[in-house]
Motif scaffolding. Structure first.
Motif, mmCIF file in Angstrom:
data_model
loop_
_atom_site.group_PDB
_atom_site.id
_atom_site.type_symbol
_atom_site.label_atom_id
_atom_site.label_comp_id
_atom_site.label_asym_id
_atom_site.label_seq_id
_atom_site.Cartn_x
_atom_site.Cartn_y
_atom_site.Cartn_z
ATOM 1 N N GLN A 72 1.062 -1.302 0.025
ATOM 2 C CA GLN A 72 0.063 0.184 0.088
ATOM 3 C C GLN A 72 0.127 1.405 -0.037
ATOM 4 O OE1 GLN A 72 -3.738 -0.733 0.020
ATOM 5 N NE2 GLN A 72 -2.960 -2.664 -0.796
ATOM 6 N N ARG A 73 1.241 0.944 0.680
ATOM 7 C CA ARG A 73 2.482 2.323 0.684
ATOM 8 C C ARG A 73 4.710 2.162 0.623
ATOM 9 N NH1 ARG A 73 2.413 7.777 2.169
ATOM 10 N NH2 ARG A 73 4.614 8.748 3.644
ATOM 11 N N PHE A 74 4.967 2.539 -0.042
ATOM 12 C CA PHE A 74 6.275 1.626 -0.860
ATOM 13 C C PHE A 74 7.816 3.083 -0.557
ATOM 14 C CE2 PHE A 74 3.245 1.880 -3.766
ATOM 15 C CZ PHE A 74 4.527 3.202 -5.168
ATOM 16 N N GLN A 75 9.077 2.959 -0.530
ATOM 17 C CA GLN A 75 9.855 3.647 -0.995
ATOM 18 C C GLN A 75 9.529 3.103 -2.492
ATOM 19 O OE1 GLN A 75 12.236 4.393 2.628
ATOM 20 N NE2 GLN A 75 12.177 2.296 2.621
ATOM 21 N N LEU A 76 10.487 3.501 -3.380
ATOM 22 C CA LEU A 76 10.812 3.783 -4.936
ATOM 23 C C LEU A 76 11.911 4.492 -5.455
ATOM 24 C CD1 LEU A 76 9.119 2.583 -6.741
ATOM 25 C CD2 LEU A 76 8.403 4.727 -7.579
ATOM 26 N N VAL A 77 12.580 3.009 -6.212
ATOM 27 C CA VAL A 77 14.125 3.975 -6.185
ATOM 28 C C VAL A 77 14.226 3.558 -7.545
ATOM 29 C CG1 VAL A 77 16.181 2.799 -6.124
ATOM 30 C CG2 VAL A 77 14.886 2.489 -3.603
ATOM 31 N N GLY A 78 14.881 4.245 -8.660
ATOM 32 C CA GLY A 78 14.585 3.920 -10.420
ATOM 33 C C GLY A 78 16.151 4.869 -10.927
#
Length: 227
Positions: A72-78
């Motif tokens: 539902q809630r997350f940290q995002l690395v791209g």
């Protein structure tokens, strides 16, 4: 300590295995990052395709994968294309992204009068030609379609940057990168909570300068939550 799960998005022509260093660094700290595969990548018989490979399709596909994981809630690395897709997800779903890492983000033009993400226009052509030999690992058509879109003005993307209110770590690759490094500061100026750092390792600093990359990213993602 930040407890939200980590989702990682690789760059164009790359794969989920590019994040091996981050996975190994995060596991002892109690986190196992979810490293996803983008549209048009992977073995011929397994890769997911999309007509035209519009960038919005990449966003929809990544969110479908995240939803299937039950996050539902997350940290995002791209990284690279993954960074641009991550920025679009943060613009569209800011309530679900708690922290954002953008490594070597391709920054599109605001208008026709603005420059694009690369120093030299022929960089895209070289990547397209080189992609033809990688058809077993990714779809060369995808590479061409994505580069065409990133090479055109994206004024809506610029307008929506104000929706990215979560903490952001932007990582530039320095002089050895083919991306125009001056454009990262333009994006940072639009974000309320951002830190821009340079890791002089070129476009793939998470590999070429892995220790420096992890020294920045791991504390950002897994360190004490800032008030």
């Amino acid at each position: 300590m930040t407890t939200d799960p980590i989702v990682c998005l690789h760059g164009i022509t790359s794969s989920r295995t590019t994040w091996g260093g981050l996975v190994l660094a995060a596991k002892p700290l109690g986190t196992d990052p979810h490293c996803l595969t983008l549209l048009g990548h992977g073995p011929v018989g397994e890769r997911r395709r999309a007509d035209g490979y519009c960038l919005e399709a990449f966003v929809a596909d990544v969110m479908a994968q995240i939803n299937r994981l039950g996050l539902q809630r997350f940290q995002l690395v791209g990284h690279s294309l993954g960074a641009h897709v991550a920025s679009m997800i943060a613009e569209r779903f800011p309530q679900r992204v708690s922290r954002l890492v953008l490594e070597e983000l391709p920054v599109p033009a605001r208008s026709r009068a603005d420059s694009g993400p690369v120093y030299h226009r022929w960089s895209g052509a070289l990547i397209k030609v080189g992609a033809l030999s990688g058809y077993r690992r990714f779809d060369p058509v995808m590479v061409s379609r994505v580069l065409d879109q990133l090479g055109r003005p994206r004024p809506q993307w610029w307008r929506d940057l104000g929706r990215i209110t979560m903490p952001v770590l932007m990582i530039a690759g320095g002089n050895d990168s083919y991306l125009d490094q001056t454009r990262f500061a333009l994006v940072a100026a639009e974000l309320p909570d951002v830190r821009l750092v340079e890791i002089d390792g070129g476009h793939r600093g998470h590999i070429t300068r892995q220790e420096e990359f992890l020294a920045e990213v791991v504390p950002f993602l897994l360190g004490p939550t800032q008030n």
